[in-house]
Design a protein around this motif. Structure first.
Motif, PDB file in Angstrom:
ATOM      1  N   ASP A 197     -67.097  82.959 -23.942  1.00 53.03           N
ATOM      2  CA  ASP A 197     -65.849  82.442 -23.386  1.00 53.03           C
ATOM      3  C   ASP A 197     -65.605  82.922 -21.965  1.00 53.03           C
ATOM      4  O   ASP A 197     -64.809  82.332 -21.226  1.00 53.03           O
ATOM      5  CB  ASP A 197     -64.661  82.885 -24.256  1.00 53.03           C
ATOM      6  CG  ASP A 197     -64.825  82.471 -25.703  1.00 53.03           C
ATOM      7  OD1 ASP A 197     -65.054  81.275 -25.942  1.00 53.03           O
ATOM      8  OD2 ASP A 197     -64.743  83.352 -26.597  1.00 53.03           O
ATOM      9  N   ALA A 198     -66.247  84.037 -21.587  1.00 52.15           N
ATOM     10  CA  ALA A 198     -66.055  84.610 -20.256  1.00 52.15           C
ATOM     11  C   ALA A 198     -67.270  85.449 -19.902  1.00 52.15           C
ATOM     12  O   ALA A 198     -68.017  85.894 -20.790  1.00 52.15           O
ATOM     13  CB  ALA A 198     -64.793  85.470 -20.215  1.00 52.15           C
ATOM     14  N   LEU A 199     -67.498  85.671 -18.602  1.00 54.41           N
ATOM     15  CA  LEU A 199     -68.644  86.416 -18.114  1.00 54.41           C
ATOM     16  C   LEU A 199     -68.176  87.542 -17.190  1.00 54.41           C
ATOM     17  O   LEU A 199     -67.244  87.365 -16.402  1.00 54.41           O
ATOM     18  CB  LEU A 199     -69.604  85.513 -17.330  1.00 54.41           C
ATOM     19  CG  LEU A 199     -69.985  84.156 -17.921  1.00 54.41           C
ATOM     20  CD1 LEU A 199     -70.913  83.428 -16.954  1.00 54.41           C
ATOM     21  CD2 LEU A 199     -70.645  84.331 -19.266  1.00 54.41           C
ATOM     22  N   GLY A 221     -74.444  84.426 -12.976  1.00 53.08           N
ATOM     23  CA  GLY A 221     -73.166  84.129 -13.613  1.00 53.08           C
ATOM     24  C   GLY A 221     -72.417  83.028 -12.902  1.00 53.08           C
ATOM     25  O   GLY A 221     -71.793  82.160 -13.534  1.00 53.08           O
ATOM     26  N   THR A 222     -72.482  83.019 -11.572  1.00 56.50           N
ATOM     27  CA  THR A 222     -71.805  81.980 -10.791  1.00 56.50           C
ATOM     28  C   THR A 222     -72.384  80.608 -11.084  1.00 56.50           C
ATOM     29  O   THR A 222     -71.658  79.611 -11.205  1.00 56.50           O
ATOM     30  CB  THR A 222     -71.926  82.301  -9.292  1.00 56.50           C
ATOM     31  OG1 THR A 222     -71.280  83.555  -9.024  1.00 56.50           O
ATOM     32  CG2 THR A 222     -71.290  81.214  -8.436  1.00 56.50           C
ATOM     33  N   ARG A 272     -65.443  78.610 -17.045  1.00 55.46           N
ATOM     34  CA  ARG A 272     -65.050  79.837 -17.745  1.00 55.46           C
ATOM     35  C   ARG A 272     -64.754  80.954 -16.750  1.00 55.46           C
ATOM     36  O   ARG A 272     -65.314  80.987 -15.648  1.00 55.46           O
ATOM     37  CB  ARG A 272     -66.163  80.273 -18.700  1.00 55.46           C
ATOM     38  CG  ARG A 272     -66.381  79.343 -19.878  1.00 55.46           C
ATOM     39  CD  ARG A 272     -67.683  79.660 -20.602  1.00 55.46           C
ATOM     40  NE  ARG A 272     -68.843  79.345 -19.784  1.00 55.46           N
ATOM     41  CZ  ARG A 272     -70.095  79.522 -20.177  1.00 55.46           C
ATOM     42  NH1 ARG A 272     -70.347  80.032 -21.374  1.00 55.46           N
ATOM     43  NH2 ARG A 272     -71.099  79.191 -19.390  1.00 55.46           N
ATOM     44  N   PRO A 273     -63.895  81.902 -17.128  1.00 53.27           N
ATOM     45  CA  PRO A 273     -63.632  83.044 -16.243  1.00 53.27           C
ATOM     46  C   PRO A 273     -64.907  83.838 -15.988  1.00 53.27           C
ATOM     47  O   PRO A 273     -65.682  84.104 -16.914  1.00 53.27           O
ATOM     48  CB  PRO A 273     -62.607  83.882 -17.023  1.00 53.27           C
ATOM     49  CG  PRO A 273     -62.004  82.943 -18.015  1.00 53.27           C
ATOM     50  CD  PRO A 273     -63.067  81.950 -18.356  1.00 53.27           C
ATOM     51  N   PRO A 308     -55.918  89.587 -15.782  1.00 50.03           N
ATOM     52  CA  PRO A 308     -55.131  89.327 -17.001  1.00 50.03           C
ATOM     53  C   PRO A 308     -55.692  88.205 -17.863  1.00 50.03           C
ATOM     54  O   PRO A 308     -55.506  88.191 -19.070  1.00 50.03           O
ATOM     55  CB  PRO A 308     -53.744  88.982 -16.458  1.00 50.03           C
ATOM     56  CG  PRO A 308     -53.984  88.546 -15.045  1.00 50.03           C
ATOM     57  CD  PRO A 308     -55.139  89.351 -14.556  1.00 50.03           C
ATOM     58  N   GLU A 309     -56.423  87.270 -17.261  1.00 52.68           N
ATOM     59  CA  GLU A 309     -56.959  86.132 -18.032  1.00 52.68           C
ATOM     60  C   GLU A 309     -57.929  86.612 -19.107  1.00 52.68           C
ATOM     61  O   GLU A 309     -57.947  86.067 -20.219  1.00 52.68           O
ATOM     62  CB  GLU A 309     -57.642  85.152 -17.097  1.00 52.68           C
ATOM     63  CG  GLU A 309     -58.058  83.846 -17.777  1.00 52.68           C
ATOM     64  CD  GLU A 309     -58.612  82.847 -16.806  1.00 52.68           C
ATOM     65  OE1 GLU A 309     -58.901  81.722 -17.229  1.00 52.68           O
ATOM     66  OE2 GLU A 309     -58.775  83.201 -15.615  1.00 52.68           O
ATOM     67  N   ILE A 310     -58.730  87.623 -18.788  1.00 56.68           N
ATOM     68  CA  ILE A 310     -59.660  88.189 -19.760  1.00 56.68           C
ATOM     69  C   ILE A 310     -58.994  89.317 -20.549  1.00 56.68           C
ATOM     70  O   ILE A 310     -59.140  89.409 -21.766  1.00 56.68           O
ATOM     71  CB  ILE A 310     -60.939  88.692 -19.068  1.00 56.68           C
ATOM     72  CG1 ILE A 310     -61.751  87.517 -18.531  1.00 56.68           C
ATOM     73  CG2 ILE A 310     -61.774  89.531 -20.022  1.00 56.68           C
ATOM     74  CD1 ILE A 310     -63.016  87.919 -17.806  1.00 56.68           C
ATOM     75  N   TRP A 311     -58.281  90.194 -19.859  1.00 57.62           N
ATOM     76  CA  TRP A 311     -57.726  91.375 -20.518  1.00 57.62           C
ATOM     77  C   TRP A 311     -56.816  91.005 -21.664  1.00 57.62           C
ATOM     78  O   TRP A 311     -56.874  91.597 -22.736  1.00 57.62           O
ATOM     79  CB  TRP A 311     -56.986  92.213 -19.487  1.00 57.62           C
ATOM     80  CG  TRP A 311     -56.532  93.549 -19.983  1.00 57.62           C
ATOM     81  CD1 TRP A 311     -55.252  93.965 -20.168  1.00 57.62           C
ATOM     82  CD2 TRP A 311     -57.355  94.664 -20.341  1.00 57.62           C
ATOM     83  NE1 TRP A 311     -55.218  95.265 -20.600  1.00 57.62           N
ATOM     84  CE2 TRP A 311     -56.506  95.720 -20.727  1.00 57.62           C
ATOM     85  CE3 TRP A 311     -58.718  94.881 -20.392  1.00 57.62           C
ATOM     86  CZ2 TRP A 311     -56.985  96.962 -21.153  1.00 57.62           C
ATOM     87  CZ3 TRP A 311     -59.197  96.106 -20.799  1.00 57.62           C
ATOM     88  CH2 TRP A 311     -58.337  97.124 -21.169  1.00 57.62           C
TER      89      TRP A 311
END
Length: 379
Positions: free
Chosen positions: A105-107, A119-120, A126-127, A376-379
């Protein structure tokens, strides 16, 4: 949330000083409730469990001879054959992650080459948090490829570990990698116990890090030869060890210098607790490479040590008002700093300094920095 962490370095065993901040940030995310899987370089022929900590991240390895021991930056600078291995590893690493990337969901990527760029390319919508450290930014500058940093900045949350690494036109947030202050805190009673266990009978200076040129250990040895009182613990290993041992003998330092090899876990904490001074004598290399934000500075502060650090890279930003900054590579200045530092560890001001050092370190605890890094989007 299922999070992938891409890194060229990740501890292969508990306490290994290779990418400990990668492991610590991953563990902070696991504690937060996320599922974290790490893809990192490994060592050919070295077997290890896929999950190093039953409550921690899962680790996958792509074998390479490049990233441990002396480390990739010095190998790439000294040996053209290392570039062949770097390209081979990047290909294997990219194929491994390309086969898996849709499940996340995120990297989070550490070091812009190859991890941040990979990753880019694969993050899509995705974040993606791309963390730039010292060696990768300096390599891109040397290769005149900083346009890649701007590409990453345009498509990811870019974090620089030190202000000195910021690339013009590539906006990002400056956040150093954190530490676990509680795990490093040392009471005055523990300090005295550590000194007794290690039979410390004279003022003691500690160097803690890899034995590679950018760390400036040769400068520290030359400076020590003009200061007769202290002993020096060199806790670390690397390609310069035999050369530094020969230098110590040539300077007549003899038993005043102990080469301890790599120290981890309780022994690392004990040495930090027992020393009078922690020396971080980093230099700027001919190609412009310097330190980013070496965690050992914060570890020393958290243990209440008096820290002497070179005025290079992100070291001044970490030390703030509580350390002693020294011109890099200046042997006479380092000799004077050793004398002044040892004087400051005596008398009524020593306890006040240890308190101030611990307070400074607390500002860099993971509890404060983890969310600043991942957002905050991941945390």
């Amino acid at each position: 949330m299922r999070i992938a962490v891409l890194s060229t370095s990740y501890p292969r065993f508990p306490g290994e000083p290779a990418g400990p901040f990668v492991a610590a940030l991953g563990q902070a995310l696991v504690t937060r409730g996320h599922q974290v899987e790490v893809l990192a370089a490994g060592t050919p022929g070295l077997s290890e469990p896929s999950r190093q900590n039953l409550r921690g991240p899962t680790v996958r390895r792509v074998p390479s001879t490049l990233f441990y021991a002396g480390g990739a930056p010095d190998a790439l600078a000294d040996d053209p054959r290392a570039w062949v291995e770097a390209l081979r590893f990047s290909g294997r690493f990219s194929r491994e992650f390309a086969a898996l990337h849709r499940r996340y969901d995120a990297l989070i990527s550490h070091w812009l080459l190859p991890c941040g760029l990979l990753g880019t390319v694969l993050a899509g919508s995705r974040p993606h948090v791309a963390i730039a450290h010292s060696s990768d930014v300096h390599l891109l500058r040397r290769l005149r490829m900083t346009a890649l940093v701007r590409l990453v900045a345009a498509r990811a949350r870019l974090i620089y570990s030190a202000q000195s690494l910021v690339v013009p036109g590539a906006p990002g947030r400056v956040v150093p990698m954190g530490i676990d202050c509680a795990g490093l805190a040392v009471s005055d009673e523990e300090r005295q116990a550590a000194r007794q266990e290690l039979a410390v009978e004279r003022p003691t200076v500690l160097f803690l890090g890899r034995l590679v040129p950018v760390k400036g250990v040769a400068v520290l040895l030359s400076a020590l030869s003009a200061v007769p009182e202290p002993q020096l613990w060199i806790a670390g290993d690397g390609p310069l060890r035999s050369r530094l041992q020969a230098q110590a003998e040539a300077l007549g330092l003899g038993s005043r210098v102990q080469f301890l090899g790599t120290v981890v876990g309780d022994e690392r904490r004990r040495r930090l607790a027992a020393c009078d001074l922690l020396a971080v004598p980093s230099i700027e290399l001919a190609d412009g490479r310097t330190e980013g934000a070496p965690q050992v500075v914060l570890e020393g502060l958290a243990a209440g040590a008096h820290v002497l650090g070179s005025r290079v890279g992100g070291i001044p930003d970490l030390l703030g008002p509580v350390g002693h900054l020294v011109p890099p590579g200046d042997v006479a200045a380092w000799s004077a700093a050793l004398r002044q530092g040892l004087s400051a560890t005596q008398g009524t001001t020593a306890a006040a300094h240890r308190h101030a050092a611990r307070h400074r370190a607390a500002q860099f605890d993971w509890s404060r920095l983890a969310e600043q890094i991942v957002g905050p989007e991941i945390w």
